[in-house]
Design an enzyme around this catalytic site. Structure first.
Site, mmCIF file in Angstrom:
data_model
loop_
_atom_site.group_PDB
_atom_site.id
_atom_site.type_symbol
_atom_site.label_atom_id
_atom_site.label_comp_id
_atom_site.label_asym_id
_atom_site.label_seq_id
_atom_site.Cartn_x
_atom_site.Cartn_y
_atom_site.Cartn_z
ATOM 1 N N SER A 1 -13.218 21.699 -20.166
ATOM 2 C CA SER A 1 -12.202 22.151 -21.113
ATOM 3 C C SER A 1 -12.691 23.350 -21.919
ATOM 4 O O SER A 1 -11.909 24.222 -22.297
ATOM 5 C CB SER A 1 -11.823 20.998 -22.059
ATOM 6 O OG SER A 1 -11.187 19.956 -21.349
ATOM 7 N N GLU B 1 -5.720 22.077 -14.666
ATOM 8 C CA GLU B 1 -5.161 23.184 -15.449
ATOM 9 C C GLU B 1 -5.126 22.865 -16.943
ATOM 10 O O GLU B 1 -4.279 23.357 -17.679
ATOM 11 C CB GLU B 1 -3.753 23.556 -14.966
ATOM 12 C CG GLU B 1 -3.747 24.761 -14.045
ATOM 13 C CD GLU B 1 -3.935 24.353 -12.599
ATOM 14 O OE1 GLU B 1 -4.801 23.503 -12.312
ATOM 15 O OE2 GLU B 1 -3.214 24.880 -11.745
ATOM 16 N N SER C 1 -4.272 16.731 -20.901
ATOM 17 C CA SER C 1 -3.181 16.511 -21.860
ATOM 18 C C SER C 1 -3.634 16.824 -23.276
ATOM 19 O O SER C 1 -2.855 17.347 -24.096
ATOM 20 C CB SER C 1 -2.700 15.058 -21.771
ATOM 21 O OG SER C 1 -2.066 14.809 -20.530
#
Length: 395
Positions: free
Chosen positions: A143, A375, A378
């Protein structure tokens, strides 16, 4: 066994033109007749779908949103999104293979590349001669993509690249790989990162671990190791230090396609659950006559329809040249989480059969989990959405 009810609304979608309807019907027929029958075997054998990719190439589906002058189909992003959705209804592996190739492995060259790079690479990718791959994530940078440890050191007119990228979809079979590397060690964070395109066959790119995954099991997810890879400076995508920003823009587009994949998987689960509820008899009547099952079916239909509208809206904004950072994150977040709930409800309606591999809904659940992670998780989507809202207060 796979029950299927084609219950997608037949009312005109607000964003559709004639070519959207035509491509949806064409791909739906192909997915139903050719892709769906292979889906279970692909999941079990984990063999990359070479034959399916060849068919996608022959149908012109590997270059949908790219101009004809570069070998593409010359259609819009919404048409591409419709194709991803229809393929995902039948097989998540097929959908992610096409999506990763298009939005991640090809689109950055179209969006940011020079004419020379487009002639050399985009044409091969848009025609389907090559598959594309995208390498951003690293063992220590998920991330936090700006924490890239892969380095590129300038040596004359070349860059010498060293590092490891993980979770590279299509990495084994790609003709080209788009990746980021830190080109300025004195600049911490995203500002020192630059984007490049390399040919997978070049010396210095080694195949690492092939991931054994929960779902999308025939999709090729590969570790790529850069060991002394020499990349010509002319293969740099954009200015030095602009790679992180360009990749974040790329992910915005990719999030719309992940949302479409989630919608397709959820619709596929509803296609199974509805006729099952109508046919399955318990206590002298079909289980679809019970209020609890009807509530689930209604909630599933609302969730799929709402997610579809969110995804189509984001795609339509992109086609109109708008910044889709906010809309893409909302669509991806809602669609992925709604799809997981929808598929879980389908399994519950099928009961023991839903837990069995005889029916495809358990595979759909495993495939769909990637949509909440890929991608940007959440959690990252919520952060993007909230920051966009807060920024709007000062605009």
């Amino acid at each position: 066994m796979m029950l299927r009810a084609d219950i997608t609304t037949k009312d005109p979608m607000p964003y559709f033109e004639e070519h959207h309807v035509e491509i949806r019907e064409m791909v739906r027929r192909y997915a139903t007749e050719q892709v769906a029958p292979r889906a279970r075997e692909l999941d079990e054998t984990k063999e990359f779908p070479h034959e399916t990719v060849k068919e996608l190439k022959e149908m012109g589906l590997l270059g949908i949103p790219f101009p004809e002058e570069w070998g593409g189909a010359g259609l819009d992003y919404l048409a591409y999104i419709v194709v991803v959705e229809e393929l995902a209804r039948a097989c998540g592996t097929t959908a992610i293979t096409l999506a990763a190739h298009t939005s991640l492995g090809t689109n950055p060259i179209y969006a940011f590349g020079t004419d020379r790079q487009k002639e050399k690479y985009l044409r091969k990718l848009a025609t389907g001669e090559w598959l594309g791959s995208f390498a951003l994530t690293e063992p220590g940078a998920g991330s936090d993509a700006g924490a890239s440890a892969t380095t590129a050191v300038k040596d004359g007119d070349e860059w010498v690249v060293t590092g490891t990228k993980v979770y590279c979809t299509n990495g084994t079979h790609a003709g080209s790989v788009i990746f980021t590397a830190r080109t300025n060690p004195d600049v911490k964070g995203p500002g020192g990162v630059t984007a490049f395109v390399a040919e997978r066959s070049w010396d210095g790119i080694q195949l690492g671990t092939l991931e054994d995954k929960l779902g999308l099991r025939a999709s090729d997810t590969r570790e790529l190791v850069f060991d002394g890879l020499r990349v010509p400076d002319e293969n740099r995508l954009g200015e030095e230090g602009s790679g992180f920003k360009k990749f974040m823009q790329t992910l915005d587009s990719g999030r719309i396609s992940i949302g479409a994949m989630a919608v397709g998987l959820a619709q596929g689960a509803l296609d199974v659950a509805l006729p099952y509820a109508a046919e399955r008899k318990q206590f002298g009547q079909s289980i679809g006559e019970f209020g609890a099952v009807q509530e689930r079916l209604a909630d599933m239909s609302v969730a799929v329809h709402t997610a579809r509208l969110a995804v189509y809206h984001a795609a339509a904004l992109k086609d109109r040249g708008h910044d889709v950072n906010y809309a893409a994150s909302m669509a991806k977040l809602y669609a992925s989480e709604a799809a997981m709930e929808t598929i879980d409800s389908a399994i519950q309606i099928l009961g023991g059969n839903g837990y069995s591999r005889e029916y495809p809904v358990e595979r759909m659940l495993r495939d769909c989990k990637l949509c909440e992670i890929g991608e940007g998780t959440s959690e990252i989507q919520r952060m993007v959405i909230a920051r966009s809202m807060l920024r709007s207060l000062s605009d």
